[in-house]
Design an enzyme around this catalytic site. Structure first.
Site, short mmCIF file in Angstrom:
data_model
loop_
_atom_site.label_atom_id
_atom_site.label_comp_id
_atom_site.label_asym_id
_atom_site.label_seq_id
_atom_site.Cartn_x
_atom_site.Cartn_y
_atom_site.Cartn_z
CG ASP A 171 40.85 35.11 40.95
OD1 ASP A 171 41.01 34.30 41.89
OD2 ASP A 171 40.22 36.17 41.07
CG ASP B 25 38.36 35.09 46.23
OD1 ASP B 25 37.58 35.83 45.61
OD2 ASP B 25 39.24 34.39 45.67
C1 DX5 Z 1 36.60 32.82 42.03
C2 DX5 Z 1 37.74 33.77 42.26
C3 DX5 Z 1 37.35 35.07 42.81
C4 DX5 Z 1 36.33 35.83 41.99
C5 DX5 Z 1 35.40 36.45 42.98
O1 DX5 Z 1 37.12 31.56 41.74
O2 DX5 Z 1 38.69 33.19 43.13
O3 DX5 Z 1 38.49 35.88 43.10
O4 DX5 Z 1 36.85 36.83 41.18
O5 DX5 Z 1 34.39 37.09 42.28
P1 DX5 Z 1 33.20 37.82 43.01
O6 DX5 Z 1 33.80 38.88 43.90
O7 DX5 Z 1 32.40 38.36 41.88
O8 DX5 Z 1 32.46 36.78 43.79
ZN ZN Z 2 40.35 34.39 43.87
#
Ligand code: DX5
Ligand code: ZN
Length: 225
Positions: A43, A178
């Site tokens: 990310d 995601d």
């Molecule tokens: C948020 C990111 C995600 C994030 C998801 O902007 O793109 O990849 O890490 O986190 P979780 O799985 O905790 O929702």
């Molecule tokens: Zn992401």
């Protein structure tokens, strides 16, 4: 090199590094790999497109060297074109851009593919999937955000199940999901047609191998295989 191109109809898991311990990134990825992860979701945040700030091409290059898994860069940045060459150089396998940040999407997707990477488009929760129409021939995957980008640990937005279903009706493109993905929400997304399950907080809040495995198995069970 192709990851999405070789996915077939498989369901796979990808840890998001956002919730990992950044001082031990390679070890954290390895822990998830032991739980069956086949891709690393990386990310990238710029404090403009999203309020948060994370890591860039230098860290990606180090991680590419340190793991056997392909690295999937999710650019949550304004002006993604200016960063794409550095991520290609870093050796990532795939790059997705937020469609809301791409002014000349055709050029952006061609730029990603010209570097030998697979190209994806990420959609914010209220961005309509119909926006993908003319870009579909240039896409290797679609990333459906099931939270607002910027932070880990947010609550899953349930209407995104229907968005995944809609995209799969439009084209046979692989869908990565995601945001808020857990062993409870993964089955909903897989039943709608998602194949790549990205999870950050759900993986790193406990034993990453065990949590990654639980999410992958829950997803696969939802499809009966
Ligand atoms: C948020 C990111 C995600 C994030 C998801 O902007 O793109 O990849 O890490 O986190 P979780 O799985 O905790 O929702
Ligand atoms: Zn992401």
């Amino acid at each position: 090199m192709a990851f999405f191109g070789k996915l077939g109809d498989r369901v796979v898991g990808a840890p998001s590094i956002l919730s990992a311990d950044f001082a031990h990134l390679a070890d954290e990825v390895e822990r998830a790999r032991r739980g069956g992860a086949e891709l690393v979701h990386f990310d990238v945040m710029d404090n403009h497109f999203v309020p948060n700030l994370t890591v860039g091409p230098a860290v990606a290059a180090s991680l590419v060297e340190a793991t056997e898994l392909p690295v999937d860069a999710h650019l949550q940045v304004e002006n993604p074109d200016s960063l794409i060459p550095a991520f290609i150089e870093a050796g990532v396998a795939s790059i997705s851009v937020q469609v809301e940040a791409a002014t000349h999407l055709h050029r952006t997707l061609k730029l990603i593919k010209s570097g030998g990477c697979e190209a994806g488009v990420a959609l914010n929760p209220t961005t309509p999937p119909e926006l993908l129409g003319w870009a579909l021939p240039y896409l290797d995957y679609v990333l459906v955000m099931s939270v607002n980008p910027g932070f880990g640990g947010q609550r899953f937005i349930p209407e995104m199940v229907q968005k995944v279903r809609r995209i799969r009706e439009m084209a046979p493109v692989p869908v990565e999901v995601d945001g808020g993905i857990t062993a409870e929400t993964a089955p909903l997304m897989v039943k709608a047609g998602a194949q790549v399950l990205v999870a950050g907080s759900a993986v790193y809040r406990g034993d990453p191998a065990a949590e990654m495995r639980r999410i992958i198995e829950a997803g696969r069970a939802a499809r009966g295989r």
